[in-house]
Design a protein around this motif. Structure first.
Motif, PDB file in Angstrom:
ATOM      1  N   ILE A 122      11.374  -5.769  -8.772  1.00 32.81           N
ATOM      2  CA  ILE A 122      10.006  -6.215  -9.047  1.00 32.81           C
ATOM      3  C   ILE A 122       9.259  -6.459  -7.733  1.00 32.81           C
ATOM      4  CG2 ILE A 122       8.584  -7.869 -10.305  1.00 32.81           C
ATOM      5  CD1 ILE A 122      11.005  -8.541 -11.999  1.00 32.81           C
ATOM      6  N   GLY A 123      10.020  -6.854  -6.700  1.00 31.90           N
ATOM      7  CA  GLY A 123       9.404  -7.150  -5.407  1.00 31.90           C
ATOM      8  C   GLY A 123       8.627  -5.965  -4.855  1.00 31.90           C
ATOM      9  N   ALA A 124       9.171  -4.761  -5.060  1.00 33.81           N
ATOM     10  CA  ALA A 124       8.429  -3.570  -4.633  1.00 33.81           C
ATOM     11  C   ALA A 124       7.393  -3.288  -5.717  1.00 33.81           C
ATOM     12  CB  ALA A 124       9.374  -2.394  -4.463  1.00 33.81           C
ATOM     13  N   VAL A 125       6.299  -4.057  -5.687  1.00 39.75           N
ATOM     14  CA  VAL A 125       5.402  -4.150  -6.839  1.00 39.75           C
ATOM     15  C   VAL A 125       4.830  -2.806  -7.273  1.00 39.75           C
ATOM     16  CG1 VAL A 125       4.802  -6.577  -6.660  1.00 39.75           C
ATOM     17  CG2 VAL A 125       3.607  -4.928  -5.243  1.00 39.75           C
ATOM     18  N   VAL A 137      13.702 -13.970  -7.159  1.00 39.89           N
ATOM     19  CA  VAL A 137      12.969 -12.818  -7.698  1.00 39.89           C
ATOM     20  C   VAL A 137      11.472 -13.093  -7.651  1.00 39.89           C
ATOM     21  CG1 VAL A 137      12.481 -11.494  -9.777  1.00 39.89           C
ATOM     22  CG2 VAL A 137      14.848 -11.982  -9.151  1.00 39.89           C
ATOM     23  N   SER A 165      10.198 -12.811  -4.152  1.00 42.52           N
ATOM     24  CA  SER A 165      10.055 -11.416  -3.756  1.00 42.52           C
ATOM     25  C   SER A 165       8.791 -10.810  -4.375  1.00 42.52           C
ATOM     26  CB  SER A 165      11.302 -10.633  -4.185  1.00 42.52           C
ATOM     27  OG  SER A 165      11.123  -9.264  -3.975  1.00 42.52           O
ATOM     28  N   MET A 166       8.541 -11.196  -5.632  1.00 45.24           N
ATOM     29  CA  MET A 166       7.362 -10.694  -6.329  1.00 45.24           C
ATOM     30  C   MET A 166       6.093 -11.198  -5.631  1.00 45.24           C
ATOM     31  SD  MET A 166       6.596 -10.833 -10.442  1.00 45.24           S
ATOM     32  CE  MET A 166       7.619 -12.222 -10.587  1.00 45.24           C
ATOM     33  N   GLY A 173       5.533  -9.358  -2.515  1.00 41.59           N
ATOM     34  CA  GLY A 173       5.062  -8.010  -2.834  1.00 41.59           C
ATOM     35  C   GLY A 173       3.576  -7.998  -3.164  1.00 41.59           C
ATOM     36  N   LEU A 176      -0.008  -6.395  -1.073  1.00 43.49           N
ATOM     37  CA  LEU A 176      -1.037  -5.507  -1.635  1.00 43.49           C
ATOM     38  C   LEU A 176      -2.364  -5.680  -0.915  1.00 43.49           C
ATOM     39  CD1 LEU A 176      -0.429  -5.817  -5.495  1.00 43.49           C
ATOM     40  CD2 LEU A 176       0.095  -3.870  -4.018  1.00 43.49           C
ATOM     41  N   GLN A 214      11.153  -9.600   2.495  1.00 49.05           N
ATOM     42  CA  GLN A 214      11.569  -9.074   1.190  1.00 49.05           C
ATOM     43  C   GLN A 214      12.975  -8.470   1.241  1.00 49.05           C
ATOM     44  OE1 GLN A 214       8.256  -6.541  -0.171  1.00 49.05           O
ATOM     45  NE2 GLN A 214       8.479  -7.623  -2.117  1.00 49.05           N
TER      46      GLN A 214
END
Lengths: 215, 408
Positions: A113-116, B235, B238-239, B242, B246, B262
């Motif tokens: 999920i981290g690598a969105v 998790v 990490s989200m 991420g 963006l 990450q």
């Protein structure tokens, strides 16, 4: 493409994160479920374009999420489901892939999920009928299948090697100083272990040798 | 080896036996036996007589009852006395009364077979044994003295003195032999029988099983805490990272930093996953032994042939024991065996789970030296199963396990 998505996840923190993420990429989370029963109920009322669910959820705190997903796919054919998991174990993935032909399903480790961007792309792929399996799980599945000869015993390997030299069972028996009956038994074991059933169109002896030479 | 009973003492060299305390202990045993026997006879005779006489008044019944139960006290003293000639303890087989108060005591005692064995022993001891004790003592000690004294009456009988002197060394043997005989009889009648020890043994097994249960419960709790806590947070972290990326220029300095962060989170998650699997395999709980073992097998460095045919899910504790047995066995194979192939075979034969793990390695696995194997044996023993290892030097190694299954 804007998808109507149902998110099932018992951890509030994770669920909020997932909803934010999917919304940010232009999708609509039409319902949230905190356990497997709720998921079944929510989907019964309104079938979405995609379900994103955790494997482990209440009420059983076991594989309830996965089971709910498999159930839903048996009642709603082709319903896209992306299952998120903390487990690499292939048996979970296998159960999902076995459901409804394995189309429109995904099994991903939560790490992904981290690598969105990739994650959302995977979700969209599942929603459009594709199949997504975590690379880690695939690596394991391949490891298991990679060597069909691994199931063959040392003696059977010797027999197979002599077969590959084009020798008959009698010649193999002489070379290994065993009876021909013993060689016959080894050969039939080899066929069984290499999954070579009796078929009128195939010469099993040749297929076994080919498998040996390819490995 | 130091002798632990009078009989064992007699097997030593004559000089060390005669100079040891054992003949004296035997003598004391027989002498106290005579005293106890005489006292018992006297007390019981009085009790029985008074009881019978008072029977008309009704109180006599109580006295007679006391006569019946007197065996318990005689036996208690006998067991205590036994230590004179037998160093191994003879525990009291009586159980604590099921209910408090005198009534409970009587009820328990009346139903115990040992109470009646004790009464019988008391009767035999009173009627015969202590007379025999006395006879042996008289013969062993009296005979040499009497023989030695015969020249006093008739001086021409002087050679009898030689006989008397010759008789003296035999006395310790006679006394000890009979003392040992009596001790063996006492132990046979008054020590607990196997079924009387049974309750204690069951209790021990149960408490071991409880310990294992508590341990499994704790493993489950740790796994749950890690799964619902640390894993989810990592998790989410990490989200969040991420999502933050963006908004950044891809490849910018901050983006690179966040990417590194990450990666670290991802590595930690991987380590955490392995740790959790070792603590408590969720796939085992969800899908059963076959699926769990196939999953381990795929992760294993050398080819493992898995052949488990289990028509039903095994009981939970058997499943867990089987799983940890296999993981430990595979770990041993990887560490020590230098094998190139391993095979796991499991069958359910009615209510017996039979598991075999074999490898084609160098063998030499020693259950007495390897703590891993001992731990496995303990796990199996708790379930009343057994584990056998065949591992000759040069190999191959075969681990054979049988665990009875009780299906609820």
């Amino acid at each position: 493409m804007s998808l109507r998505i149902v998110v099932a996840e018992d951890s509030l923190l994770m669920r909020d994160g997932l909803v934010n993420l999917l919304t940010r990429f232009g999708h609509r989370v039409v319902a949230e479920a905190a356990d497997a029963d709720e998921l079944l109920e929510v989907v019964r009322d309104d079938v979405p374009d995609l379900i994103v669910t955790d494997v482990r959820m209440p009420p059983g705190r076991a594989d309830d999420g996965l089971r709910a997903a498999v159930t839903l796919r048996s009642t709603h054919r082709g319903l896209p489901v992306l299952v998120l998991s903390q487990y690499v174990e292939q048996s979970y993935a296998a159960r999902l892939l076995d459901s409804d032909g394995g189309h429109a399903v995904g099994y991903l480790l939560k790490d992904r999920i981290g690598a969105v961007t990739d994650f959302v792309a995977a979700a969209e792929k599942v929603a459009t009928g594709g199949t997504v399996v975590d690379p880690e799980v695939i690596r394991q599945m391949l490891q298991r299948r990679h060597d069909p000869l691994s199931r063959i015993s040392a003696r059977e390997r010797e027999v197979l090697a002599l077969m590959a030299e084009g020798r008959s069972n009698a010649a193999v028996a002489r070379a290994l100083t065993v009876t021909e009956a013993a060689v016959n038994k080894h050969v039939s074991n080899i066929f069984t272990k290499l999954d070579l059933p009796v078929a009128p169109d195939d010469h099993r002896r040749v297929l076994a040798v080919l498998t040996y030479l390819r490995a | 080896m130091l002798p632990r009973t009078a009989w064992q003492a007699m097997a030593q060299k004559p000089l060390s036996f005669v100079t040891s305390p054992w003949p004296w202990r035997a003598l004391l045993y027989l002498a106290s036996g005579v005293a106890l026997g005489a006292a018992t006879l006297a007390v019981i005779a009085v009790l029985a007589t008074t009881g019978t006489m008072l029977l008309v008044v009704g109180v006599g019944a109580v006295v007679l009852c006391a006569t019946v139960f007197s065996g318990i006290y005689v036996a208690r003293f006998e067991r205590w006395r036994l230590r004179l000639v037998d160093l191994d303890p003879a525990p009291d087989p009586h159980q604590s009364p099921a209910a408090p108060g005198l009534r409970g005591w009587f009820q328990t005692r009346l139903h115990e077979p040992v109470t009646w064995r004790e009464l019988g022993y008391t009767a035999v001891s009173m009627i015969a044994l202590w007379w025999l004790d006395a006879g042996v003592l008289l013969f062993a000690l009296g005979a040499p003295v009497l023989t030695a004294m015969s020249p006093l009456d008739d001086p021409s009988a002087w050679p009898w003195v030689i006989v008397a002197v010759a008789l003296v060394p035999s006395a310790p043997y006679t006394i000890t032999a009979w003392a040992g005989c009596r001790a063996a009889l006492t132990r046979a009648i008054l020590a607990p029988r196997d079924n009387e020890l049974g309750d204690q043994l069951t209790e021990i097994t149960r408490s071991r099983a409880r310990l294992v249960d508590a341990f499994e419960l704790e493993r489950g709790r740790i796994e749950r805490d890690l799964h619902d806590g640390a894993q989810q947070r990592l998790v989410t972290l990490s989200m969040t990272l991420g999502m933050a990326r963006l908004d950044l220029e891809p490849g910018s300095a901050v983006d690179r930093q966040l990417e590194l962060a990450q990666e670290q989170v991802s590595l930690t998650l991987g380590e955490l996953r392995d740790l959790i699997r070792g603590v408590h395999p969720q796939v085992l709980v969800d899908s059963g032994l076959t699926a769990a073992v196939e999953d381990i097998a795929t992760r294993f460095a050398i080819p493992v042939e898995v052949d488990l045919q289990l028509p039903v899910r095994l009981p939970r504790d058997v499943e867990l024991a089987g799983y940890f047995l296999i993981t430990e066995a595979l770990a041993n194979i990887a560490k020590h065996s230098r094998a190139t192939q391993a095979a796991i075979r499991g069958r359910l034969l009615t209510d017996l789970f039979v598991l075999e793990v074999r490898d084609n390695g160098v063998g030499g696995a020693d259950s007495s030296a390897s703590t891993g194997l001992t731990g496995l044996a303990d796990r199996v023993a708790v379930l009343n199963g057994r584990l056998r290892v065949s591992s000759p030097p040069g190999g191959p190694t075969l681990l054979h396990v049988e665990i009875p299954c009780r299906f609820a």
